[in-house]
Design a protein around this motif. Sequence first.
Motif, PDB file in Angstrom:
ATOM      1  N   ASN A   1      -6.605   1.270   1.060  1.00 46.81           N
ATOM      2  CA  ASN A   1      -5.845   0.638   2.128  1.00 46.81           C
ATOM      3  C   ASN A   1      -5.069   1.645   2.964  1.00 46.81           C
ATOM      4  OD1 ASN A   1      -5.341  -2.705   1.834  1.00 46.81           O
ATOM      5  ND2 ASN A   1      -6.319  -1.701   0.098  1.00 46.81           N
ATOM      6  N   THR A   2      -5.287   2.934   2.715  1.00 45.04           N
ATOM      7  CA  THR A   2      -4.473   3.967   3.365  1.00 45.04           C
ATOM      8  C   THR A   2      -5.363   5.031   4.018  1.00 45.04           C
ATOM      9  OG1 THR A   2      -4.306   5.125   1.243  1.00 45.04           O
ATOM     10  CG2 THR A   2      -2.499   3.635   1.844  1.00 45.04           C
TER      11      THR A   2
ATOM     12  N   ARG B   1       0.819  -1.219   0.000  1.00 44.13           N
ATOM     13  CA  ARG B   1       0.000   0.000   0.000  1.00 44.13           C
ATOM     14  C   ARG B   1       0.857   1.276   0.000  1.00 44.13           C
ATOM     15  NH1 ARG B   1      -2.279   1.359   5.932  1.00 44.13           N
ATOM     16  NH2 ARG B   1      -0.473   0.753   7.190  1.00 44.13           N
TER      17      ARG B   1
ATOM     18  N   LEU C   1      -3.791  -1.784  -3.098  1.00 45.47           N
ATOM     19  CA  LEU C   1      -2.599  -2.624  -3.110  1.00 45.47           C
ATOM     20  C   LEU C   1      -2.084  -2.649  -4.541  1.00 45.47           C
ATOM     21  CD1 LEU C   1      -3.757  -5.581  -0.813  1.00 45.47           C
ATOM     22  CD2 LEU C   1      -2.745  -3.377  -0.184  1.00 45.47           C
TER      23      LEU C   1
END
Length: 427
Positions: free
Chosen positions: A323-324, A163, A347
């Motif tokens: 994902n962040t 990520r 990802l």
Amino acid sequence: MNEQRRAFNRRQFLQGMTQFAVVAAAAPALGSSDAWRGVDCTTLTAGRPEDVGMSSERLEDVFARIQRRVSDGLFPGATALVARHGVVVGHRAFGSKVAGADEPVTLDTIFDLQSMTKVLSTAAAALALVQEGVIALDAPVARYLPEFAANGKGAITVHDMLRYSAGLPVDNQFLDVADDETVWRLMAETPLEYAPGTSVLYSDLTYRLLGRMIAAAAGQDLDTVAGTRIWGPLGMNDTMYNPPPALHERVAATGYSDLRGYTVRGEVQDEQDWALGGVTGCDGVFSTAMDIAVFCQMILNGGAYGGAEILRPDLVRRMKRNNTPQVTEAATDTSPIENLLLTPKGLGWELWTRRFSSGGMRLSPRSYGKAGGAGTFMWVDPDHEIIGVLLTNHGLPQPFDALHWSRMLDAIGCAEFFDGIINAVHG
């Protein structure tokens, strides 16, 4: 020679860039695996735009604009592909494989994808190994690549790497070191630039080391891992690292290399990845628009394509979602280069944002894609069920800095391309 190398390094501008640190947030845990039952196995077929609710006239306008840019000399050649609901409604070729030469681009022309490698090879291969139980997303990278633990990096996870939140700088190149093993050791020992998980910083170094970790964990080189688990089962026969000489006539040339002393064709344009043999986790994959569309359709399907079951649906969902959570679009989507470096990520995938995305301004908010530094782009809009692929042989910006990155995006017109695709959707 050292001055030439420094001038050619496409990431010179990015080295030492101040990171944007924010409050860290824990990433959600990977859910339980889904059964394959009910997974969409749509395969791409050819059809008319009107068959899938699109306008032929508006789509022709999209392709005409690419042709104009080629005719104006903004880049030598390109292929473009548009698909919706599993139907390829446009697939065109433009210009020449080599600047100034009479070698027309064809639909099966192979392009240097540069950073699209991060999705098509590295992230997909990593998730395939997660699926097999060979690696774990929450495991430390050092479990599989012990030398990576140097300088306080022992707790960084595979998920952090995927990520773009591992704490590593954008790059750390060693073109003056001839021994590959020494280069890999020096890269693995690179100190942290920010606390892992607290920010996002797009990093070729991170993905180069991730590819190295995948090879170590699998006991096979990255090319083999991606080829046997992803490209081969999908029938992506024109996707590869290091195209053999027999295929070079099909490959579009990129730019002139001062270091090598010739125009690069059939070799990855990035100098560090070329020096390491052309097979790395950040750059090096070559492919065609159709092969890329097959990969994107597999992701859109939830991990399967035709009779091939590539990735579990839960892994595909994890791959393409944000994902962040430690960064926000509002704080980071402030210029084209900062969009690449700092905005929320999946990802491997870049996630669509409203201002400076290479996917333009009209894709739906859940869209995901990837840009390649030599002028290649793929975006998937799940709400419209649209895939767009634009491959050019513009070549890496020289020098690679904020100004020249913006100029390349403007010259290619990638935002115009993806906006035009959405404009071609009826209603």
